[in-house]
Structure formats: structure tokens, C-alpha cells
Design a protein around this motif. Structure first.
Motif, PDB file in Angstrom:
ATOM      1  N   UNK A 244       0.858  -1.183   0.000  1.00 24.42           N
ATOM      2  CA  UNK A 244       0.000   0.000   0.000  1.00 24.42           C
ATOM      3  C   UNK A 244       0.897   1.237   0.000  1.00 24.42           C
ATOM      4  N   UNK A 245       0.365   2.404  -0.361  1.00 24.45           N
ATOM      5  CA  UNK A 245       1.171   3.629  -0.260  1.00 24.45           C
ATOM      6  C   UNK A 245       1.708   3.861   1.150  1.00 24.45           C
ATOM      7  N   UNK A 246       0.925   3.505   2.171  1.00 26.11           N
ATOM      8  CA  UNK A 246       1.379   3.668   3.555  1.00 26.11           C
ATOM      9  C   UNK A 246       2.600   2.791   3.841  1.00 26.11           C
ATOM     10  N   UNK A 247       2.600   1.578   3.290  1.00 25.64           N
ATOM     11  CA  UNK A 247       3.763   0.695   3.442  1.00 25.64           C
ATOM     12  C   UNK A 247       4.926   1.173   2.576  1.00 25.64           C
ATOM     13  N   UNK A 248       4.609   1.673   1.382  1.00 25.78           N
ATOM     14  CA  UNK A 248       5.658   2.151   0.486  1.00 25.78           C
ATOM     15  C   UNK A 248       6.413   3.343   1.032  1.00 25.78           C
ATOM     16  N   UNK A 249       5.729   4.158   1.848  1.00 25.58           N
ATOM     17  CA  UNK A 249       6.380   5.340   2.431  1.00 25.58           C
ATOM     18  C   UNK A 249       7.238   5.005   3.638  1.00 25.58           C
ATOM     19  N   UNK A 250       7.119   3.786   4.160  1.00 26.42           N
ATOM     20  CA  UNK A 250       7.766   3.451   5.430  1.00 26.42           C
ATOM     21  C   UNK A 250       9.281   3.568   5.373  1.00 26.42           C
ATOM     22  N   UNK A 251       9.901   3.093   4.296  1.00 23.69           N
ATOM     23  CA  UNK A 251      11.365   3.118   4.244  1.00 23.69           C
ATOM     24  C   UNK A 251      11.882   4.546   4.151  1.00 23.69           C
ATOM     25  N   UNK A 252      11.185   5.405   3.406  1.00 19.29           N
ATOM     26  CA  UNK A 252      11.578   6.821   3.358  1.00 19.29           C
ATOM     27  C   UNK A 252      11.520   7.450   4.737  1.00 19.29           C
ATOM     28  N   UNK A 253      10.438   7.187   5.463  1.00 22.08           N
ATOM     29  CA  UNK A 253      10.278   7.769   6.792  1.00 22.08           C
ATOM     30  C   UNK A 253      11.316   7.206   7.752  1.00 22.08           C
ATOM     31  N   UNK A 254      11.611   5.927   7.638  1.00 22.87           N
ATOM     32  CA  UNK A 254      12.648   5.328   8.474  1.00 22.87           C
ATOM     33  C   UNK A 254      13.989   6.019   8.268  1.00 22.87           C
ATOM     34  N   UNK A 255      14.389   6.162   7.024  1.00 26.98           N
ATOM     35  CA  UNK A 255      15.688   6.772   6.711  1.00 26.98           C
ATOM     36  C   UNK A 255      15.717   8.239   7.144  1.00 26.98           C
ATOM     37  N   UNK A 256      14.566   8.887   7.089  1.00 30.20           N
ATOM     38  CA  UNK A 256      14.502  10.309   7.462  1.00 30.20           C
ATOM     39  C   UNK A 256      14.505  10.548   8.955  1.00 30.20           C
ATOM     40  N   UNK A 257      14.097   9.548   9.760  1.00 28.64           N
ATOM     41  CA  UNK A 257      13.846   9.823  11.166  1.00 28.64           C
ATOM     42  C   UNK A 257      14.486   8.880  12.182  1.00 28.64           C
ATOM     43  N   UNK A 258      14.825   7.666  11.809  1.00 27.28           N
ATOM     44  CA  UNK A 258      15.245   6.671  12.804  1.00 27.28           C
ATOM     45  C   UNK A 258      16.496   7.106  13.560  1.00 27.28           C
ATOM     46  N   UNK A 259      16.449   7.163  14.874  1.00 34.26           N
ATOM     47  CA  UNK A 259      17.640   7.538  15.646  1.00 34.26           C
ATOM     48  C   UNK A 259      18.837   6.632  15.365  1.00 34.26           C
ATOM     49  N   UNK A 260      18.584   5.366  15.089  1.00 30.70           N
ATOM     50  CA  UNK A 260      19.680   4.420  14.844  1.00 30.70           C
ATOM     51  C   UNK A 260      20.453   4.726  13.573  1.00 30.70           C
ATOM     52  N   UNK A 261      19.873   5.556  12.703  1.00 28.24           N
ATOM     53  CA  UNK A 261      20.541   5.880  11.437  1.00 28.24           C
ATOM     54  C   UNK A 261      21.244   7.238  11.471  1.00 28.24           C
ATOM     55  N   UNK A 262      21.362   7.817  12.643  1.00 31.98           N
ATOM     56  CA  UNK A 262      22.087   9.086  12.754  1.00 31.98           C
ATOM     57  C   UNK A 262      23.531   8.892  12.293  1.00 31.98           C
ATOM     58  N   UNK A 263      23.955   9.732  11.372  1.00 35.87           N
ATOM     59  CA  UNK A 263      25.312   9.649  10.852  1.00 35.87           C
ATOM     60  C   UNK A 263      25.528   8.603   9.786  1.00 35.87           C
ATOM     61  N   UNK A 264      24.473   7.871   9.426  1.00 37.48           N
ATOM     62  CA  UNK A 264      24.580   6.826   8.398  1.00 37.48           C
ATOM     63  C   UNK A 264      24.213   7.422   7.047  1.00 37.48           C
ATOM     64  N   UNK A 265      25.044   7.202   6.045  1.00 38.93           N
ATOM     65  CA  UNK A 265      24.751   7.742   4.725  1.00 38.93           C
ATOM     66  C   UNK A 265      25.390   6.927   3.621  1.00 38.93           C
ATOM     67  N   UNK A 266      24.986   7.250   2.400  1.00 37.47           N
ATOM     68  CA  UNK A 266      25.562   6.603   1.224  1.00 37.47           C
ATOM     69  C   UNK A 266      25.118   5.167   1.024  1.00 37.47           C
ATOM     70  N   UNK A 267      23.961   4.807   1.579  1.00 37.97           N
ATOM     71  CA  UNK A 267      23.487   3.426   1.502  1.00 37.97           C
ATOM     72  C   UNK A 267      22.125   3.354   0.815  1.00 37.97           C
ATOM     73  N   UNK A 268      21.714   2.133   0.520  1.00 38.70           N
ATOM     74  CA  UNK A 268      20.463   1.867  -0.203  1.00 38.70           C
ATOM     75  C   UNK A 268      19.610   0.961   0.667  1.00 38.70           C
ATOM     76  N   UNK A 269      18.404   1.427   0.984  1.00 43.26           N
ATOM     77  CA  UNK A 269      17.509   0.695   1.882  1.00 43.26           C
ATOM     78  C   UNK A 269      16.267   0.209   1.144  1.00 43.26           C
ATOM     79  N   UNK A 270      15.732  -0.927   1.585  1.00 43.52           N
ATOM     80  CA  UNK A 270      14.478  -1.469   1.090  1.00 43.52           C
ATOM     81  C   UNK A 270      13.788  -2.186   2.251  1.00 43.52           C
ATOM     82  N   UNK A 271      12.463  -2.200   2.257  1.00 38.80           N
ATOM     83  CA  UNK A 271      11.713  -2.918   3.295  1.00 38.80           C
ATOM     84  C   UNK A 271      12.230  -2.600   4.700  1.00 38.80           C
ATOM     85  N   UNK A 272      12.609  -1.321   4.904  1.00 41.05           N
ATOM     86  CA  UNK A 272      13.057  -0.829   6.219  1.00 41.05           C
ATOM     87  C   UNK A 272      14.354  -1.479   6.699  1.00 41.05           C
ATOM     88  N   UNK A 273      15.213  -1.839   5.773  1.00 36.62           N
ATOM     89  CA  UNK A 273      16.529  -2.388   6.110  1.00 36.62           C
ATOM     90  C   UNK A 273      17.470  -2.101   4.944  1.00 36.62           C
TER      91      UNK A 273
END
Length: 314
Positions: A244-273
Motif C-alpha cells: 500500500x502507499x502507507x507501506x511504500x512510504x515506510x522506508x523513506x520515513x525510516x531513513x529520514x527519522x530513525x535515531x539508529x541511522x544518525x550519521x549513516x549515509x551513502x546506503x540503499x535501503x528497502x523494506x526498512x533495512x
């Protein structure tokens, strides 16, 4: 030694709202391009619900205002609309010129797919112009605003379609080969990943990280240029598998907000991983191929894009 891939407690079934639950973005500002339809709407909704002031950067402000009103009602959040046509450098420059204050999150979400052969006034092939060059110019112009935030994140929405083509530097705009909408889309999506690689290399010391994401298999207006029979058969084959669009937006929101990804860059994410690097995407959805993460190609693309952008600005 290769770093382990990043995993989270979320997966392909998670929604943007679930990913953003417990995140506090109060006082932060986010821009979501292409937020008048599809996953852009749900990305913006989740960010607004978390407390961010969200700017919907859209080509059709009227459609954007309808979405902004809906998100405002559903979240109580602060959502505004600004015009942006990524295929028009003048529009991008006007958006940048009007910007004031820090910017914490930039989601380069807008895109076109498999369009008929079309060129901008600058002679740029439309998919490369919209999906990559416009977003490149936007991020470049907003660099100082991202720096001012202190811990800004940029999300570059790519696709498994990147496997279809590397960036063909010797013929970016199909001047010497027959136009193929699939190859044009593929190289534009590769460019989205390469941008994340090189922007992180250049900007991490400025407090800016950039990651690319694959939303997943979702049917939205993005497929409007597909052959109707192909689209219908693809939908039948994907029955029960599409997000669904709600599920499709999840990885974008994860990369934009997850505290665990602070300082992480240059990577490619799918399905929230973080995705696995593969030689070939065999199921059409999962994995990232090496040409999209190539640091040499990433640096070359930056230089080429900068030259094209500066020339367009005159």
C-alpha cells in the motif's frame, strides 16, 4: 572488512505511521517533493504527525493544497504547499530563493517513469531531468539550510529499476542511441543512488547524510505511462505482494527519522533495512547492484550534473 548490513525491527509490511511512532520532530522542517499523490502523501503525513512542519513541494499547487488540508485534518500538523517543477531549473531556483531557515529533512520523492521520449528546454531527457537533475539542483541550493539544521537527512527515492541501466555518461540524453523509456528510467534511478553516495562523501562533515531507498512494489500514478495490458498483467502477478502507499512510504520515513541511522549515509535501503548487494535483481524488487554504489561513477556524476546545472542557470 565489509560492514554488516543495517537491519531494523520493521519490515515490508510496516507502515510509515508505525515507523514514525514515538519520533518527535517538533521544531524541525521537512520538504517532500511530489507530495500530492502516492507515497509522497503518506511520507508527508507521517512526518507531520511526528511534529515536523512539512512543505509539500509540488508541480500542481491546487492538488497540493487538497492534500495539505487532508493531512492537516488527520494529524493536526503544520503543512504548507510550495510550487516546484523539477524539470524546470528556473522553478527549482525560485523554490530555493524563497527558502528561509534551517531544513532538517529533504525527501526527494517526486519522479516520472517510462515516459514517452520528451526533452526539456535544456535538451535534457525528461526522466533524467526530473528524477535526478532537478533533485540534484534542489539539494545543492538548499545545502546551507540543511547545514543550519545541524543533523539534516536527505532521502533519495530510487527503485529496483536502477538495475536496468548504469548512468551512460557518453550518451545521457539518448542523442546517439534509440530512445528506450526503460533504460532512461533505469539510469535515472541509478543516478538517485549515486547521488546519495557522493553527497554523503561531500557533506557528512557538514552534518548532512543522504541515503537512497526503494519503496517497494506499489501501484500509483507513477505507472500511468505503462502499456495498459502490461500494467494489468503486472497487477495480476503482484496480487497479494504489492504494498500500500502507507507501506511504500515506510522506508523513506525510516531513513529520514530513525535515531539508529544518525550519521549513516551513502546506503540503499528497502523494506526498512539496508539492501543486499547483488549481481542481478532476480525478483524485480530486492537488492542493489554494484554499479549504483560505485564511488567513481558517483563522483563523475556529481561533476557532470554540476556542469549541466550551472550551464542551465546561465
Amino acid at each position: 572488512m565489509t560492514e554488516p548490513r543495517i537491519a531494523t525491527s520493521f519490515d515490508a509490511t510496516s507502515t510509515a505511521a508505525e515507523v514514525a511512532a514515538g519520533i518527535d520532530l517538533t521544531g524541525r522542517v521537512a520538504v517532500v517533493t511530489g507530495a500530492s499523490s502516492g507515497i509522497g502523501v503518506e511520507t508527508a503525513r507521517a512526518l507531520a504527525a511526528a511534529g515536523a512542519r512539512v512543505v509539500l513541494a509540488v508541480r500542481d499547487p491546487s492538488a497540493g493544497r487538497t492534500v495539505a488540508d487532508d493531512i492537516g485534518r488527520s494529524t493536526g500538523g503544520d503543512v504548507v504547499v510550495a510550487p516546484l517543477d523539477l524539470a524546470d531549473p528556473g522553478s527549482v531556483e525560485a523554490f530555493v530563493a524563497d527558502w528561509e531557515g534551517p531544513l532538517g529533512i529533504l525527501v526527494n520523492n517526486a519522479g516520472v517513469m517510462m515516459t514517452p521520449e520528451t526533452y526539456t528546454r535544456q535538451g535534457w531527457e525528461l526522466q533524467f531531468a526530473t528524477n535526478h537533475l532537478g533533485h540534484f539542483g534542489l539539494a545543492l541550493g538548499l545545502h546551507d539550510a540543511l547545514v543550519a539544521d545541524g543533523a539534516a537527512r536527505v532521502v533519495s527515492v530510487s527503485s529496483s529499476g536502477h538495475a536496468g541501466s548504469p548512468v551512460v555518461f557518453d550518451d545521457l540524453f539518448f542523442d546517439r542511441r534509440a530512445y528506450d523509456p526503460g533504460l532512461a528510467y533505469g539510469q535515472s534511478k541509478t543516478a538517485n543512488v549515486l547521488f546519495a553516495v557522493e553527497a554523503t562523501r561531500r557533506w557528512a562533515t557538514d552534518g548532512i547524510t543522504v541515503n537512497a531507498v526503494m519503496p517497494g512494489g506499489i501501484f500509483t500514478n507513477l505507472q500511468r505511462h505503462w502499456d495498459p495490458e502490461v500494467l494489468a498483467s503486472t497487477k495480476r502477478a503482484a496480487a497479494g505482494l504489492a504494498k500500500t502507499p502507507e507501506q511504500g512510504a515506510a522506508t523513506s520515513v525510516l531513513v529520514a527519522t530513525a535515531p539508529a541511522l544518525e550519521g549513516v549515509g551513502g546506503r540503499y535501503f528497502e523494506d526498512c533495512r539496508e539492501a543486499e548487494v547483488v549481481d542481478e535483481i532476480t525478483d524485480g524488487l530486492h537488492g542493489v547492484v554494484p554499479h549504483a554504489l560505485d564511488p567513481v561513477a558517483a563522483e563523475r556524476l556529481w561533476d557532470v550534473s554540476l556542469e549541466l546545472w550551472e550551464r542551465a542557470r546561465g
